[in-house]
Design an enzyme around this catalytic site. Structure first.
Site: not given
Length: 583
Positions: A252, A289
């Site tokens: 993330d 990401e």
């Protein structure tokens, strides 16, 4: 086996500044032995159902184990050892298909089914196989406060969320996926921990005030003690891949890693994942990401990159969403028009160093050699839906015909396609932001902060649901009965047809970026994929897509009965799609 024939678990914890560390169990509290490097150790007898325990640091606590494998009593309760009986895996020899051939399906265990558990998700896996999915991507499952949440506020990073089914439930889920030929990717959050139940600072310098993140103090990746902090996260990654048989990680928001080390944390993490895969004889991958539009993310280390296998590409989403909805708020203001979408399909990144009005500065850098298997693209995902005030899906904003066009561009494009749960049938349920924080005042503070954020973007704060209200979670649960209802069934069949074509034709999975012709005036797009041409009408009116050498093209697929041939081209109604093959 211990000399007294009981099964014992060896416990270790890193607390470099502590003078005394004790382990507390149901029976007693006993001191731990100091070791080199700030580590402390002890052995604990293990019950068949696991043994509760916690740590006391210099008289403070008890606190859960930072590496707790199981938190059945919540984030504030004691940790528990795993039962000594090993899990009976049945997935020997399973190998994930390469990312270049992947179709990823992002799902949230708590809302994927009414039951909201790993176990209740298993019967739905056959639907994904029939759909044409190859990889299931789980939103974070590390234990977080309460029963309901997205998972990005995890605090017990080594423990699968108890409300989902805990360690046993997760292993059964992964095993069931592998038996069906589905690989499993896991979303992990290493840039921050949640606001409730985060006890890491009581043990060591896990955080630093030298940098800040949107969630508070940054993880200490380059300051004093950072070698063990990095090891904490690296070992966590290895655990998911080794002990839970996960096939890859989605990391993330790597832009929130603050690391000035000569060896960047992402490069070290990618190296660990790939080395572990070689040792296990499995194809393990790591996906990042990132909103940096930085080519170094996926460049190999010898070329100065981090060596990550692929990265999420927000540019594709923003270009497609801004075009099809006409929205211009926030980051959508940097996109819009056919040119942005064409660049995403041909070059990967849209923003490659020019001025970003949203950021007020130049942003991004071009990919020198863009490859589709390095980019994960989507028309919808948890963020882009859930971070709208009402959690609106694209199907709430555009017509069914337009949805078909969006799916065609997404699923037949050059990148790795990702679907968000329920997207395949245009699910009517929203995906809203929900929490279940238990500390007094914390839930209210989160709700008020979220309303302020949306107000700053021009949204009506009164439209923002209360994350703490159980109804917010309930509204977000998929209704599987919708699949057979009018309209939804049509989208589901269209998705199946598109994925059948993608999975059966190598030209759609060769990693080559698309060659695109387009018209900004009539908003049509013609995408060349090897021997195939994909024509799409993304505008509000009818159009004719000029198809070169139309006599040599064989029509394979049309989205509606309104598609016809006219004046050397394909006449497409709004949202119309046609796929040709040469020869």
């Amino acid at each position: 086996m211990h000399p007294d024939h009981r099964v014992w678990t060896d416990l270790r914890v890193w607390a470099p500044a502590a003078h005394r560390v004790e382990v507390e169990s149901a029976e007693h509290r006993m001191p731990m032995s100091p070791e080199a490097g700030g580590w402390w150790s002890a052995s604990l007898p293990t019950r068949a159902e696991g043994t509760p325990y916690a740590f006391v640091v210099d008289g403070h606590g008890p606190f859960p184990d930072p590496r707790s494998p199981w938190q059945p009593e919540g984030v504030h309760g004691p940790s528990r050892t795993l039962p000594p009986e090993p899990f009976p895996w049945s997935d020997q020899g399973f190998q994930a298909v390469p990312l270049g051939a992947a179709v990823i399906y992002e799902l949230h265990i708590g809302t994927f089914t009414e039951g909201g558990t790993f176990g209740s998700a298993i019967p739905r896996l056959d639907h994904l196989v029939e759909l044409g999915v190859t990889h299931v991507e789980l939103m974070p499952v590390a234990h977080f406060a309460g029963d309901r949440g997205w998972g990005y506020d995890g605090v017990a990073l080594y423990a699968p969320h108890a409300a989902y089914g805990g360690p046993e439930g997760m292993k059964r889920f992964v095993d069931a996926c592998h038996r069906r030929g589905l690989a499993v990717l896991l979303d992990v959050v290493y840039n921050h921990l949640g606001p409730e139940g985060n006890y890491l600072a009581h043990f060591g310098p896990y955080f630093t005030e030298h940098y800040s993140t949107p969630w508070g103090a940054a993880v200490n990746l380059d300051g004093p003690g950072s070698h063990e902090v990095r090891r904490f996260f690296l070992d966590n990654a290895r655990m998911w891949l080794r002990d839970y048989h996960v096939d890859g990680l989605r990391v993330d928001a790597i832009q929130a890693f603050h690391d000035r080390s000569a060896l960047h944390f992402m490069e070290e993490l990618a190296e660990e994942v790939h080395r572990l895969g070689q040792g296990l004889g499995r194809h393990l991958v790591i996906i990042a990401e990132s909103d940096l539009n930085d080519p170094r993310t996926t460049l190999p280390p010898e070329a100065g990159g981090h060596g990550v296998d692929a990265q999420w590409s927000d540019d594709f989403h923003h270009a497609l969403h801004a075009l099809i909805t006409g929205e211009e708020e926030g980051y959508y203001g940097d996109f819009g028009g056919m040119e942005s979408l064409a660049r995403a399909l041909e070059e990967g990144f849209v923003q490659t160093g020019g001025l970003s009005r949203y950021r007020g500065r130049s942003h991004g850098r071009p990919l020198a050699e863009p490859r589709g298997e390095r980019l994960v693209c989507f028309a919808q995902n948890h963020d882009q839906i859930g971070n709208r005030p009402g959690g609106d899906r694209l199907g709430h904003l555009i017509s069914r015909r337009e949805l078909k066009a969006v799916l065609a561009v997404t699923l037949l494009g050059p990148h790795i396609p990702l679907l968000f749960q329920g997207e395949e049938w245009a699910a009517g349920s929203p995906f809203q932001y929900f929490t279940d924080l238990r500390e007094p005042g914390l839930g209210r503070a989160v709700a008020e902060g979220r309303r302020r954020e949306f107000a700053a973007f021009g949204w009506d704060p009164e439209e923002v649901p209360d994350p703490q209200d159980p109804e917010t979670h309930r509204r977000s649960v998929l209704d599987w009965n919708e699949r057979e209802k009018e309209g939804h069934r049509e989208i589901l069949e269209w998705t199946r047809v598109l994925l059948r074509l993608r999975n059966s034709e190598p030209d759609f999975r060769d990693g080559e970026m698309a060659r695109v012709r387009w018209s900004d005036t009539n908003q049509w797009l013609l995408m060349a994929r090897g021997r195939f041409q994909v024509g799409v009408n993304l505008g509000p009116g009818e159009c004719v897509v000029p198809v070169p050498d139309s006599a040599a093209l064989t029509p394979l697929l049309v989205s509606s009965g309104g598609v016809r041939w006219e004046n050397g081209g394909a006449f497409l109604p709004p949202g119309g799609v046609v796929v040709f093959r040469t020869g």
